[in-house]
Write an enzyme that holds these catalytic residues in place. Structure first.
Site, short mmCIF file in Angstrom:
data_model
loop_
_atom_site.label_atom_id
_atom_site.label_comp_id
_atom_site.label_asym_id
_atom_site.label_seq_id
_atom_site.Cartn_x
_atom_site.Cartn_y
_atom_site.Cartn_z
N SER A 124 0.85 -1.19 0.00
CA SER A 124 0.00 0.00 0.00
C SER A 124 0.89 1.23 0.00
CB SER A 124 -0.87 0.01 1.25
OG SER A 124 -1.40 1.31 1.45
N HIS A 166 -1.61 -1.49 -4.05
CA HIS A 166 -2.81 -1.05 -3.33
C HIS A 166 -2.77 0.47 -3.16
CE1 HIS A 166 -6.16 -1.81 -0.48
NE2 HIS A 166 -5.65 -0.79 0.20
N ASP A 175 -4.83 3.78 -1.73
CA ASP A 175 -5.89 4.21 -0.81
C ASP A 175 -6.41 5.59 -1.20
OD1 ASP A 175 -6.03 2.05 1.14
OD2 ASP A 175 -3.93 2.55 1.53
N MET A 210 -8.93 8.49 -0.27
CA MET A 210 -9.70 8.99 0.88
C MET A 210 -10.20 10.40 0.60
SD MET A 210 -7.28 7.76 4.02
CE MET A 210 -6.42 6.19 4.00
N HIS A 270 -8.63 1.21 -3.49
CA HIS A 270 -9.49 1.04 -2.32
C HIS A 270 -10.15 2.39 -2.06
CE1 HIS A 270 -9.45 0.40 2.37
NE2 HIS A 270 -10.67 0.55 1.88
N MET A 315 -12.25 4.91 -0.23
CA MET A 315 -12.83 5.26 1.06
C MET A 315 -13.48 6.62 0.87
SD MET A 315 -9.64 3.92 3.32
CE MET A 315 -8.59 3.81 1.87
N MET A 336 -11.25 -5.06 6.42
CA MET A 336 -10.42 -4.08 7.12
C MET A 336 -10.07 -4.63 8.50
SD MET A 336 -9.88 -1.64 5.05
CE MET A 336 -8.84 -0.77 6.21
N GLY A 379 -8.50 4.88 7.31
CA GLY A 379 -8.17 6.31 7.40
C GLY A 379 -6.69 6.58 7.52
N GLY A 412 -0.29 2.45 9.57
CA GLY A 412 0.48 2.28 10.80
C GLY A 412 -0.33 2.03 12.05
N ASP A 435 -6.47 -5.82 5.12
CA ASP A 435 -5.82 -4.51 5.04
C ASP A 435 -5.80 -3.85 6.43
OD1 ASP A 435 -4.93 -2.00 4.26
OD2 ASP A 435 -6.71 -1.49 3.11
N GLY A 436 -4.58 -3.61 6.93
CA GLY A 436 -4.43 -2.86 8.18
C GLY A 436 -3.66 -3.64 9.23
C1 DX5 Z 1 -5.97 2.29 5.86
C2 DX5 Z 1 -5.63 1.83 4.50
C3 DX5 Z 1 -4.54 0.85 4.38
C4 DX5 Z 1 -3.23 1.27 4.93
C5 DX5 Z 1 -2.74 0.08 5.68
O1 DX5 Z 1 -7.15 3.00 5.83
O2 DX5 Z 1 -6.75 1.26 3.85
O3 DX5 Z 1 -4.37 0.35 3.05
O4 DX5 Z 1 -2.26 1.64 4.00
O5 DX5 Z 1 -1.64 0.49 6.30
P1 DX5 Z 1 -0.77 -0.37 7.30
O6 DX5 Z 1 -0.30 -1.57 6.53
O7 DX5 Z 1 0.29 0.59 7.62
O8 DX5 Z 1 -1.65 -0.74 8.46
ZN ZN Z 2 -6.41 0.20 1.90
#
Ligand code: DX5
Ligand code: ZN
Length: 224
Positions: free
Chosen positions: A7, A32, A34, A36, A65, A67, A136, A141, A144, A174-175
């Site tokens: 990601s 991937h 993200d 947002m 993805h 959001m 998820m 959002g 880390g 994811d996450g």
């Molecule tokens: C969070 C994202 C993730 C994010 C995951 O909302 O959808 O794709 O990058 O990050 P890590 O792997 O750092 O938890």
């Molecule tokens: Zn994601």
């Protein structure tokens, strides 16, 4: 086969092409991305223009993805930009079936995402039309964050449902995916593993991608 989907959220945005190349050398096979909007989630990232530039940087599938609210409005722009897979949140789509159809009509693979608090049984009727389900394992959002353990039950349930219903969707997670959590998600049945911070957050993305993928393959019984 399990696959690693780095990601870019935790990558250096001033050097995205190099970061992606490094993750790809380390064995990443899906990128991937993200998206947002500052409404559905409390953060803002990027949109179709950046996806269009990334399209030139890699041949790997671009896994977008979303959001965002009003996903329908933006689906044509993501198709135009070169997105391959588009996932939308169950919680953000008033007419989920229509939105998934719209993604497919634009030549992309549709997928549905569930937040940690959403039951996967709610997805049963749309499972035949999705390329993958994204579970998820943090609240969306931010990168880390810490992995939420009860989401493993969702992965197990989706794995069971796939067999019970005779379907072929993939199960993405994811996450909080990191060296200490990746084995349990693979053992629960996930086969598309998103990792942001663990790949890009500490330098050496090639090395970190390679180590994560290796741990996933060991857990999947694909290598010793
Ligand atoms: C969070 C994202 C993730 C994010 C995951 O909302 O959808 O794709 O990058 O990050 P890590 O792997 O750092 O938890
Ligand atoms: Zn994601």
């Amino acid at each position: 086969m399990v696959e690693l989907a780095p990601s870019i959220l935790s990558a250096d945005f001033s050097r995205l092409a190099e970061e992606i190349e490094a993750a790809e050398r380390g064995g990443g096979t899906v990128i991937h991305i993200d998206i947002m909007d500052g409404h559905f989630v409390p953060n803002i990232t990027l949109g179709p223009p950046v996806v269009k530039s990334l399209r030139k940087a890699t041949k790997l599938p671009l896994d977008c993805h979303l959001m965002i609210e009003n996903a329908d409005e933006f689906i044509p722009a993501f198709a135009e930009a070169g997105a391959n897979w588009v996932s939308v949140h169950y919680e953000a789509c008033r007419h989920l079936h229509r939105t998934l159809e719209l993604i497919a009509q634009h030549g992309m693979e549709p997928a549905v995402v569930v937040n940690p608090a959403t039951r996967v049984n709610l997805l049963v009727d749309v499972l035949p039309m999705v390329h993958h389900v994204l579970v998820m394992s943090v609240n969306p959002g931010f990168g880390g964050q810490s992995f939420i353990p009860f989401t493993l039950d969702k992965i197990r349930r989706l794995h069971e449902l796939r067999r019970e219903l005779g379907l072929g969707y993939r199960i993405e997670v994811d996450g909080g995916i990191a060296p200490d959590t990746i084995a349990q998600v693979v053992e629960a049945g996930a086969d598309l593993l998103v990792a942001g911070n663990a790949v890009f957050g500490h330098g050496h993305p090639e090395k970190h991608a390679r180590e994560l993928l290796h741990a996933a393959r060991v857990a999947a019984g694909e290598v010793a």
